[in-house]
Design a protein around this motif. Structure first.
Motif, PDB file in Angstrom:
ATOM      1  N   LEU A  80       3.232  -0.956  -7.225  1.00 45.57           N
ATOM      2  CA  LEU A  80       3.408  -0.943  -5.879  1.00 45.57           C
ATOM      3  C   LEU A  80       3.109  -2.221  -5.114  1.00 45.57           C
ATOM      4  O   LEU A  80       3.751  -2.502  -3.987  1.00 45.57           O
ATOM      5  CB  LEU A  80       2.410   0.106  -5.420  1.00 45.57           C
ATOM      6  CG  LEU A  80       2.379   0.425  -3.907  1.00 45.57           C
ATOM      7  CD1 LEU A  80       3.619   0.785  -3.134  1.00 45.57           C
ATOM      8  CD2 LEU A  80       1.205   1.305  -3.553  1.00 45.57           C
ATOM      9  N   THR A  81       2.146  -3.090  -5.907  1.00 46.13           N
ATOM     10  CA  THR A  81       1.764  -4.386  -5.313  1.00 46.13           C
ATOM     11  C   THR A  81       2.034  -5.458  -6.390  1.00 46.13           C
ATOM     12  O   THR A  81       2.129  -4.817  -7.329  1.00 46.13           O
ATOM     13  CB  THR A  81       0.396  -4.200  -4.688  1.00 46.13           C
ATOM     14  OG1 THR A  81      -0.506  -4.010  -5.993  1.00 46.13           O
ATOM     15  CG2 THR A  81       0.116  -3.207  -3.679  1.00 46.13           C
ATOM     16  N   GLU A  82       1.773  -6.420  -6.034  1.00 43.54           N
ATOM     17  CA  GLU A  82       1.960  -7.541  -6.987  1.00 43.54           C
ATOM     18  C   GLU A  82       0.635  -7.736  -8.019  1.00 43.54           C
ATOM     19  O   GLU A  82       0.882  -8.324  -9.013  1.00 43.54           O
ATOM     20  CB  GLU A  82       2.227  -8.903  -6.236  1.00 43.54           C
ATOM     21  CG  GLU A  82       3.705  -8.869  -5.645  1.00 43.54           C
ATOM     22  CD  GLU A  82       3.556 -10.514  -4.954  1.00 43.54           C
ATOM     23  OE1 GLU A  82       2.855 -11.363  -5.119  1.00 43.54           O
ATOM     24  OE2 GLU A  82       4.674 -10.651  -4.196  1.00 43.54           O
ATOM     25  N   LEU A 178       0.497  -4.527   5.536  1.00 43.35           N
ATOM     26  CA  LEU A 178       0.408  -5.003   3.926  1.00 43.35           C
ATOM     27  C   LEU A 178       1.535  -4.587   3.344  1.00 43.35           C
ATOM     28  O   LEU A 178       1.750  -5.124   2.070  1.00 43.35           O
ATOM     29  CB  LEU A 178      -0.976  -4.353   3.498  1.00 43.35           C
ATOM     30  CG  LEU A 178      -2.207  -4.780   3.778  1.00 43.35           C
ATOM     31  CD1 LEU A 178      -3.177  -3.979   3.195  1.00 43.35           C
ATOM     32  CD2 LEU A 178      -2.587  -6.256   3.538  1.00 43.35           C
ATOM     33  N   PHE A 179       2.232  -3.646   3.840  1.00 41.12           N
ATOM     34  CA  PHE A 179       3.638  -3.138   2.997  1.00 41.12           C
ATOM     35  C   PHE A 179       4.896  -3.510   3.900  1.00 41.12           C
ATOM     36  O   PHE A 179       5.056  -2.635   4.767  1.00 41.12           O
ATOM     37  CB  PHE A 179       3.425  -1.726   2.750  1.00 41.12           C
ATOM     38  CG  PHE A 179       2.167  -1.398   1.880  1.00 41.12           C
ATOM     39  CD1 PHE A 179       2.504  -1.730   0.403  1.00 41.12           C
ATOM     40  CD2 PHE A 179       0.815  -1.116   2.354  1.00 41.12           C
ATOM     41  CE1 PHE A 179       1.319  -1.554  -0.420  1.00 41.12           C
ATOM     42  CE2 PHE A 179       0.161  -0.926   1.333  1.00 41.12           C
ATOM     43  CZ  PHE A 179       0.065  -0.920   0.114  1.00 41.12           C
ATOM     44  N   ILE A 471      -5.790   1.302  -7.131  1.00 44.17           N
ATOM     45  CA  ILE A 471      -4.760   1.660  -6.536  1.00 44.17           C
ATOM     46  C   ILE A 471      -3.834   0.500  -5.799  1.00 44.17           C
ATOM     47  O   ILE A 471      -2.421   0.440  -6.328  1.00 44.17           O
ATOM     48  CB  ILE A 471      -4.642   2.751  -5.762  1.00 44.17           C
ATOM     49  CG1 ILE A 471      -5.301   4.136  -6.097  1.00 44.17           C
ATOM     50  CG2 ILE A 471      -3.346   3.188  -4.828  1.00 44.17           C
ATOM     51  CD1 ILE A 471      -5.714   5.298  -5.009  1.00 44.17           C
ATOM     52  N   TYR A 472      -4.427  -0.144  -5.065  1.00 39.37           N
ATOM     53  CA  TYR A 472      -3.567  -1.176  -4.363  1.00 39.37           C
ATOM     54  C   TYR A 472      -3.992  -2.694  -4.646  1.00 39.37           C
ATOM     55  O   TYR A 472      -3.251  -3.494  -4.742  1.00 39.37           O
ATOM     56  CB  TYR A 472      -4.210  -1.078  -2.948  1.00 39.37           C
ATOM     57  CG  TYR A 472      -3.848  -0.016  -2.236  1.00 39.37           C
ATOM     58  CD1 TYR A 472      -2.250   0.417  -2.030  1.00 39.37           C
ATOM     59  CD2 TYR A 472      -4.590   1.088  -1.726  1.00 39.37           C
ATOM     60  CE1 TYR A 472      -1.854   1.774  -1.242  1.00 39.37           C
ATOM     61  CE2 TYR A 472      -4.019   2.180  -1.229  1.00 39.37           C
ATOM     62  CZ  TYR A 472      -2.983   2.517  -1.061  1.00 39.37           C
ATOM     63  OH  TYR A 472      -2.524   3.721  -0.275  1.00 39.37           O
TER      64      TYR A 472
END
Length: 635
Positions: A80-82, A178-179, A471-472
């Motif tokens: 979902l994120t780098e 952020l997204f 998660i993030y």
């Protein structure tokens, strides 16, 4: 087989992601679809939660969706994120007490997520749509973000819109920043702008001037002015749930799914306007209570019942309008018979109102009981008392109503002694009444007074839950703005571990006795005498009350002091009162010694469940004790 086919002219797809319940169509998306149809804009709704349940099995899905809110989000977080944030989460869960089988479940679901998203992309004609909207209530945020990213990568022409409870306030603003796959975030209620918002999105027109939005200008996140609460709910149409039923019908799980249709009769909380329960995080925009007319509510129930052949309904309301109960239940009984309805209420509804609700089919109630200790209830701002909560449970047993409640603990200011003093009055003497579903510690959530005013309420907020890091992978200051759940410590050093052990055992034993059906306290009136059958202790006992004791017991339907019961006896039977020479205390003490009453301070309430509604004697109005709603609550 595709999940759905694009409807003629539809350029908007509304997405319902896990972990929304598979037995309920989405009220938010069904309402938006119906609102858009009012102005001739066609939208489709895709229930991707059904796809996941079909993939992992409906049983696994239902057993998982409420098990661990954060772990349910984590299973979709891969790539979902780098930042490789997901590594180490299962080890973290194990350190928090998760067992081997639970860890295996989360690992299995995480492994299934790539296949799930692959099916999402394969089974929908994405090229037909220009706008895709996601609702982010009920642990849907991470799954929505992951699918939105995949959509953007394959179909960059599609505009992605997010809304729902997890987009309110700073959460929505931070999510948008952020997204980058999220083009627009709706922060708050969308009803007043829904037509214009989607019209502009379809025309690729500027969004300036529309309140409550975050949108992008030259890849920069722009935060618009906040939106006001929707004042008029009467303009809202009946939700459109056809997509849900069509998609469910294509899956094997249709044979075992008991559908519960959501409807809405009000928003906000009239009690919260007066006294905000300190742990409650609902209504982040404000408590303003707004309700529909009885006629509109009944029309919606009738329409949904006829349209879908469904008789099970659940109100999304925070709280039912007490002023409308009599009129609403009479209209439901007359115009929408043979239905089963769930509502949120306060436990101080009258006996007559509960009778009316049962007759109208309102057979499940969430009354916000939370606890049976009055000091703890007062400390959390409930404006209720333990003894009135016990009365509510007994009334539910009388009228065949199922109360849905959790026993909450670990509140600032509580003491272990509160539970130690209460335990012998519950175990086993309340085991004939409906038990709580679970004993659950305080969860600190954004917008609750405990979060917004921590020091005033005896706690210190120490940051977002650690789960968010896994998660993030964002820095702490971003997580603090994105998170809904938070860590905290008690300023007085309270440690609730012993409370948790005591309460968990007490609730578990209550549940076991309730499931067995062996704990009973039944009352029968034979002539002037009351006969009681009591199996709560595990030994069957039968009590025969003489006529005077029977009168006193039958006056104990609601909490009263011994003095008030004596005065009531004098009013209804002076002869009986004179026979006792005014000494009702001795009789009441014998009844209390047999645990036929529940005592709180000076007040008593009868515990037996009678087999006849005519069992109770009505107290003279001037002698009735004040209901908890009238008690002064100090915030």
């Amino acid at each position: 087989m595709p999940l759905l086919k694009a409807s003629p002219g539809a350029q908007i797809l509304l997405a319902c992601m896990p972990w929304a319940s598979t037995s309920q169509p989405s009220l938010a998306l069904g309402l938006i679809k119906a609102q858009l149809a009012q102005v001739g804009i066609q939208a489709d709704v895709a229930y991707f939660n059904l796809l996941l349940a079909d993939l992992v099995s409906p049983e696994t899905y239902e057993a998982t969706k409420n098990r661990n809110v954060m772990a349910s989000e984590w299973v979709f977080a891969e790539r979902l994120t780098e930042t490789p944030a997901q590594e180490g989460y299962l080890t973290y869960l194990a350190s928090r007490g998760a067992g081997t089988s639970e860890l295996a479940l989360w690992q299995e679901l995480c492994a299934a997520s790539p296949k799930f998203f692959e099916r999402c992309l394969e089974l929908v004609p994405w090229e037909s749509y220009r706008v895709v909207g996601f609702t982010t209530s009920m642990m849907q945020t991470v799954a929505s973000l992951r699918l939105a990213l995949l959509i953007k990568q394959r179909y960059p022409h599609i505009t992605i819109v997010f809304g729902g409870a997890n987009c309110e306030g700073s959460m929505g603003q931070t999510l948008h920043r952020l997204f980058p796959q999220v083009d627009v975030v709706v922060r708050g209620e969308v009803d007043d702008i829904v037509h214009e918002l989607f019209r502009r999105l379809l025309l690729n027109a500027p969004l300036e001037g529309l309140p409550g939005l975050c949108y992008r200008q030259e890849e920069r996140s722009v935060v618009g002015p906040p939106a006001a609460l929707v004042k008029d709910l009467t303009k809202n149409p009946v939700p459109e749930y056809g997509d849900y039923f069509e998609q469910l019908a294509r899956l094997p799980m249709r044979e075992t799914t008991e559908v519960l249709v959501m409807f809405e009769s009000s928003r906000g909380c009239w009690w919260g306007e007066r006294s905000h329960c300190k742990f409650c995080a609902l209504n982040g925009q404000g408590m303003l209570y707004r309700s529909k007319s009885v006629e509109q509510i009944v029309h919606e129930l009738h329409t949904l019942k006829e349209r879908h052949g469904i008789s099970n309904f659940a109100a999304a309301d925070n709280i039912l309008d007490k002023r409308a109960i009599d009129k609403l239940t009479a209209a439901m009984e007359a115009k929408v018979p043979n239905i089963q309805v769930f509502y949120d209420i306060r436990a101080d509804v009258s006996r007559q109102q509960m009778r009316c609700m049962a007759r109208a089919g309102i057979r499940e109630l969430e009354a916000g009981l939370e606890n049976l200790s009055t000091p703890i209830l007062k400390s959390m701002g409930k404006g209720a008392t333990g003894i009135h909560n016990v009365r509510f449970l007994r009334r539910c047993s009388e009228f065949g109503i199922v109360p849905l409640w959790n026993y909450l603990y670990a509140f600032p200011g509580e003491k272990l002694v509160h539970y130690q003093e209460l335990q012998p009055r519950i175990d086993p003497w309340l085991h004939h009444l409906p038990p709580p579903d679970v004993a659950f510690p305080l969860s600190l959530q954004r917008y609750a007074p405990y979060h917004s005013q921590p020091e005033k309420n005896g706690i210190e907020v120490t940051g977002a839950l650690d789960d968010y890091k896994y998660i993030y992978g964002f820095k702490d200051e971003d997580l603090d703005e994105l998170a809904y759940y938070f860590k905290f410590r008690y300023l007085d050093g309270y440690e609730p571990e012993q409370t948790a052990l005591l309460l968990t055992h007490m609730v578990s034993r209550w549940q076991e006795r309730s499931r067995s059906g062996l704990a009973q306290l039944r009352a029968t009136l034979q002539g002037e005498e009351v006969f009681l059958t009591d199996t709560r202790s595990g030994i069957e006992r039968t009590y025969r009350l003489d006529p005077i004791a029977s009168l006193l017991y039958r006056l104990g339907e609601s909490p009263q002091t011994a003095e008030q019961l004596g005065k009531a006896l004098l009013r209804i039977s002076p002869q009986a009162y004179l026979h006792l020479r005014g000494n009702t205390h001795a009789v009441l003490e014998r009844l209390e010694a047999a645990h036929l009453f529940f005592r709180e301070g000076e007040k008593l309430v009868a515990l037996a469940v009678p087999d006849d509604e005519a069992f109770w004697l009505e107290m003279p109005p001037r002698m009735m004790a004040a209901e908890p709603e009238q008690l002064r609550v100090t915030a």
